[in-house]
Enzyme design. Structure first.
Site, short mmCIF file in Angstrom:
data_model
loop_
_atom_site.label_atom_id
_atom_site.label_comp_id
_atom_site.label_asym_id
_atom_site.label_seq_id
_atom_site.Cartn_x
_atom_site.Cartn_y
_atom_site.Cartn_z
N ASP A 12 0.83 -1.21 0.00
CA ASP A 12 0.00 0.00 0.00
C ASP A 12 0.86 1.26 0.00
OD1 ASP A 12 -2.44 1.31 -0.03
OD2 ASP A 12 -2.52 1.48 2.16
N ASN A 60 -11.13 -2.58 -5.09
CA ASN A 60 -10.39 -1.58 -5.89
C ASN A 60 -11.11 -1.23 -7.21
OD1 ASN A 60 -7.13 -2.83 -4.85
ND2 ASN A 60 -8.24 -1.05 -4.10
C1 IPE Z 1 -5.34 -2.74 -0.15
O1 IPE Z 1 -5.05 -1.40 -0.25
C2 IPE Z 1 -5.31 -3.39 -1.50
C3 IPE Z 1 -4.01 -3.53 -2.13
C4 IPE Z 1 -2.86 -3.19 -1.64
C5 IPE Z 1 -4.04 -4.17 -3.41
P1 IPE Z 1 -6.20 -0.29 -0.39
O2 IPE Z 1 -5.51 1.01 -0.55
O3 IPE Z 1 -7.17 -0.69 -1.44
O4 IPE Z 1 -6.92 -0.38 1.03
P2 IPE Z 1 -7.89 0.68 1.73
O5 IPE Z 1 -9.00 0.97 0.76
O6 IPE Z 1 -7.08 1.88 2.03
O7 IPE Z 1 -8.35 -0.01 2.97
C1 IPE Z 2 -1.76 0.11 -3.26
O1 IPE Z 2 -1.48 1.44 -3.29
C2 IPE Z 2 -1.84 -0.50 -4.63
C3 IPE Z 2 -3.20 -0.84 -5.05
C4 IPE Z 2 -4.27 -0.78 -4.32
C5 IPE Z 2 -3.33 -1.30 -6.40
P1 IPE Z 2 -2.65 2.52 -3.32
O2 IPE Z 2 -3.02 2.79 -4.73
O3 IPE Z 2 -3.77 2.10 -2.44
O4 IPE Z 2 -1.91 3.77 -2.69
P2 IPE Z 2 -2.51 4.81 -1.66
O5 IPE Z 2 -2.91 4.03 -0.44
O6 IPE Z 2 -3.68 5.45 -2.32
O7 IPE Z 2 -1.38 5.74 -1.40
MG MG Z 3 -4.16 2.43 -0.45
#
Ligand code: IPE
Ligand code: IPE
Ligand code: MG
Length: 224
Positions: A12, A60
């Protein structure tokens, strides 16, 4: 000292990294891919047998279309460009999550799994279109359909992680202390490490610090 067999990671913080340094969330996703390669290499060096990476959750899909498209483009690039190298390194690729994806991606993922299925240096599980609640419900439905006994062993037979031991460690980068629907069943006794750094900034040294800490933890599994 604990033996480290399986590491699971919620990668993340890509979006925030991208905005901070390049004014674009997608640039963060691109940078995150370099960390993926680094961490796979380091896992091999540490003789870790399973590495499970959360790449795209069932939630997502709520993101803007342009970001979703970019993420799948990256995945396509990663698999098609790197598959020969991954195969040469004796890496087994497995997808966990629903493969209910577009035809081209579906085919590419199956190709990668098939090509690497007999490799045995490390198994890299890519959690793609993965949601733990969905996985649990699906397993229960299958148990009911097959009219078999409901117990832990049978339940696990219908999870995406069938035959994969539970993670010893869960790492979540990006300074958020939550599971976001990842491996809710499988993480029951995992040691959890929340890491402040954003995924593109995470490196072998950070990984090494976590591994060292893990090795010294007294794991009880309910005993004393
Ligand atoms: C979790 O991260 C999913 C992945 C890393 C693929 P998210 O960024 O989607 O999680 P939330 O929405 O902040 O909980
Ligand atoms: C995790 O990084 C990767 C995916 C969920 C694909 P994020 O895209 O959630 O990054 P932040 O949390 O918005 O910074
Ligand atoms: Mg995230």
């Amino acid at each position: 000292m604990n033996h480290l067999n399986h590491v699971a990671i919620i990668m993340d913080g890509n979006g925030r990294w991208g905005i901070k340094y390049k004014k674009s969330r997608n640039a963060g996703h691109r940078a995150g891919l370099d960390t993926v390669e680094k961490i796979i290499k380091h896992s091999i060096k540490k003789k870790i047998k399973y590495l499970t990476l959360f790449a795209f959750s069932t939630e997502n899909w709520k993101r803007p279309k342009s970001e979703i498209n970019y993420l799948f483009k990256l995945l396509e690039f990663f698999i098609s460009e790197k598959i020969d190298e991954l195969n040469k390194e004796n890496i087994k690729i497995k997808i966990i999550g629903s493969k209910n994806l577009n035809k081209k991606i579906f085919k590419l993922l199956n190709y990668a799994e098939k090509k690497t299925e007999n490799n045995n240096k490390i198994q890299v599980n890519l959690a793609l279109n993965y949601g733990s609640r969905n996985e649990i419900i699906t397993s229960i439905k299958k148990i009911i359909k097959n009219k078999i006994r409901v117990n832990e062993k049978n339940f696990e037979k219908f999870l995406f992680t069938k035959n994969i031991p539970d993670p010893d460690i869960l790492i979540r980068t990006g300074n958020k202390n939550r599971l976001s629907n990842f491996l809710l069943w499988q993480l029951s006794y995992s040691e959890i490490f929340f890491e402040k750094k954003l995924w593109p900034d995470f490196n072998e040294k950070d990984f090494e610090i976590i591994i060292k800490k893990f090795k010294r933890i007294k794991r009880n599994f309910g005993s004393i």
